[in-house]
Design a protein around this motif. Structure first.
Motif, PDB file in Angstrom:
ATOM      1  N   LEU A  20       0.792  -1.230   0.000  1.00 55.49           N
ATOM      2  CA  LEU A  20       0.000   0.000   0.000  1.00 55.49           C
ATOM      3  C   LEU A  20       0.827   1.283   0.000  1.00 55.49           C
ATOM      4  CD1 LEU A  20      -2.888  -0.996   2.404  1.00 55.49           C
ATOM      5  CD2 LEU A  20      -2.964  -0.773  -0.071  1.00 55.49           C
ATOM      6  N   TRP A  21       1.962   1.302   0.701  1.00 53.09           N
ATOM      7  CA  TRP A  21       2.726   2.551   0.778  1.00 53.09           C
ATOM      8  C   TRP A  21       3.291   2.981  -0.576  1.00 53.09           C
ATOM      9  CZ3 TRP A  21       2.835   6.891   2.917  1.00 53.09           C
ATOM     10  CH2 TRP A  21       3.941   7.716   2.823  1.00 53.09           C
ATOM     11  N   SER A  23       2.236   2.198  -3.510  1.00 52.52           N
ATOM     12  CA  SER A  23       1.123   2.516  -4.400  1.00 52.52           C
ATOM     13  C   SER A  23       0.485   3.854  -4.025  1.00 52.52           C
ATOM     14  CB  SER A  23       0.084   1.400  -4.384  1.00 52.52           C
ATOM     15  OG  SER A  23      -0.500   1.274  -3.117  1.00 52.52           O
ATOM     16  N   PHE A  24       0.470   4.202  -2.735  1.00 57.05           N
ATOM     17  CA  PHE A  24      -0.050   5.495  -2.296  1.00 57.05           C
ATOM     18  C   PHE A  24       0.810   6.632  -2.857  1.00 57.05           C
ATOM     19  CE2 PHE A  24      -0.081   8.993   0.769  1.00 57.05           C
ATOM     20  CZ  PHE A  24      -1.432   9.251   0.866  1.00 57.05           C
ATOM     21  N   ALA A  27       0.297   6.854  -6.618  1.00 56.29           N
ATOM     22  CA  ALA A  27      -1.013   7.435  -6.933  1.00 56.29           C
ATOM     23  C   ALA A  27      -0.992   8.950  -6.720  1.00 56.29           C
ATOM     24  CB  ALA A  27      -2.090   6.788  -6.083  1.00 56.29           C
ATOM     25  N   GLY A  28      -0.316   9.389  -5.670  1.00 56.45           N
ATOM     26  CA  GLY A  28      -0.199  10.829  -5.444  1.00 56.45           C
ATOM     27  C   GLY A  28       0.539  11.527  -6.573  1.00 56.45           C
ATOM     28  N   SER A  31      -1.642  11.534  -9.706  1.00 58.02           N
ATOM     29  CA  SER A  31      -2.711  12.531  -9.595  1.00 58.02           C
ATOM     30  C   SER A  31      -2.194  13.935  -9.874  1.00 58.02           C
ATOM     31  CB  SER A  31      -3.335  12.487  -8.199  1.00 58.02           C
ATOM     32  OG  SER A  31      -3.972  11.276  -7.971  1.00 58.02           O
ATOM     33  N   PHE A  63      -7.801  10.299  -7.502  1.00 57.51           N
ATOM     34  CA  PHE A  63      -6.743   9.761  -6.658  1.00 57.51           C
ATOM     35  C   PHE A  63      -7.022   8.309  -6.295  1.00 57.51           C
ATOM     36  CE2 PHE A  63      -5.320   8.626  -2.410  1.00 57.51           C
ATOM     37  CZ  PHE A  63      -3.947   8.688  -2.592  1.00 57.51           C
ATOM     38  N   PHE A  64      -8.267   8.016  -5.870  1.00 57.22           N
ATOM     39  CA  PHE A  64      -8.573   6.639  -5.476  1.00 57.22           C
ATOM     40  C   PHE A  64      -8.544   5.684  -6.665  1.00 57.22           C
ATOM     41  CE2 PHE A  64     -10.269   8.686  -1.605  1.00 57.22           C
ATOM     42  CZ  PHE A  64      -9.496   7.989  -0.694  1.00 57.22           C
ATOM     43  N   TRP A  67      -4.909   5.064  -7.105  1.00 59.38           N
ATOM     44  CA  TRP A  67      -4.433   4.231  -6.005  1.00 59.38           C
ATOM     45  C   TRP A  67      -4.839   2.768  -6.222  1.00 59.38           C
ATOM     46  CZ3 TRP A  67      -5.638   5.005  -0.085  1.00 59.38           C
ATOM     47  CH2 TRP A  67      -4.645   4.378   0.663  1.00 59.38           C
ATOM     48  N   THR A  70      -2.457   1.374  -8.960  1.00 60.29           N
ATOM     49  CA  THR A  70      -1.087   1.178  -8.484  1.00 60.29           C
ATOM     50  C   THR A  70      -1.009   0.138  -7.370  1.00 60.29           C
ATOM     51  OG1 THR A  70      -1.316   3.122  -7.036  1.00 60.29           O
ATOM     52  CG2 THR A  70      -0.294   3.466  -9.197  1.00 60.29           C
ATOM     53  N   THR A  71      -2.097  -0.032  -6.599  1.00 61.09           N
ATOM     54  CA  THR A  71      -2.130  -1.103  -5.607  1.00 61.09           C
ATOM     55  C   THR A  71      -2.129  -2.458  -6.291  1.00 61.09           C
ATOM     56  OG1 THR A  71      -3.280   0.251  -3.986  1.00 61.09           O
ATOM     57  CG2 THR A  71      -3.470  -2.122  -3.718  1.00 61.09           C
TER      58      THR A  71
END
Length: 97
Positions: A20-21, A23-24, A27-28, A31, A63-64, A67, A70-71
């Motif tokens: 998750l990290w 991919s977060f 995603a940022g 975006s 963003f989601f 995310w 990328t997750t």
């Protein structure tokens, strides 16, 4: 020296963090780059002409969505990096036909 645990015995929270990290963060960044060129209100008018989509909703949904993609990418990478279980032959040991 610090002993490292094999991937199969790592805590589940650590495994989720590894997925998750990154991919977060990705995603940022995606975006920021995407919305530097695309206005969410314009995109909302094109995509959903019957409903009003505010910029905040557009940024959040975008963003989601980034995310989620990328997750999935990070999860596939994590899955492919797992070691083979004991007793499985490596493909490199098999003769070519």
């Amino acid at each position: 020296m610090t002993a490292t645990l094999p991937p199969a015995t790592r805590p589940a929270l650590t495994q989720w963090g590894v997925i998750l990290w990154p991919s977060f963060v990705a995603a940022g960044l995606a975006s920021v780059v995407f919305f530097a060129f695309v206005d969410p209100e314009q995109l909302g008018r094109i995509s959903f002409p019957a409903s009003k989509v505010s910029r905040e909703v557009g940024y959040s949904v975008g963003f989601f969505m980034f995310w989620a993609v990328t997750t999935l990418s990070s999860a596939v990478t994590w899955y492919l990096q797992r070691p083979l279980p004991p007793g499985h032959a490596d493909d490199d040991d098999l003769p070519l036909r």
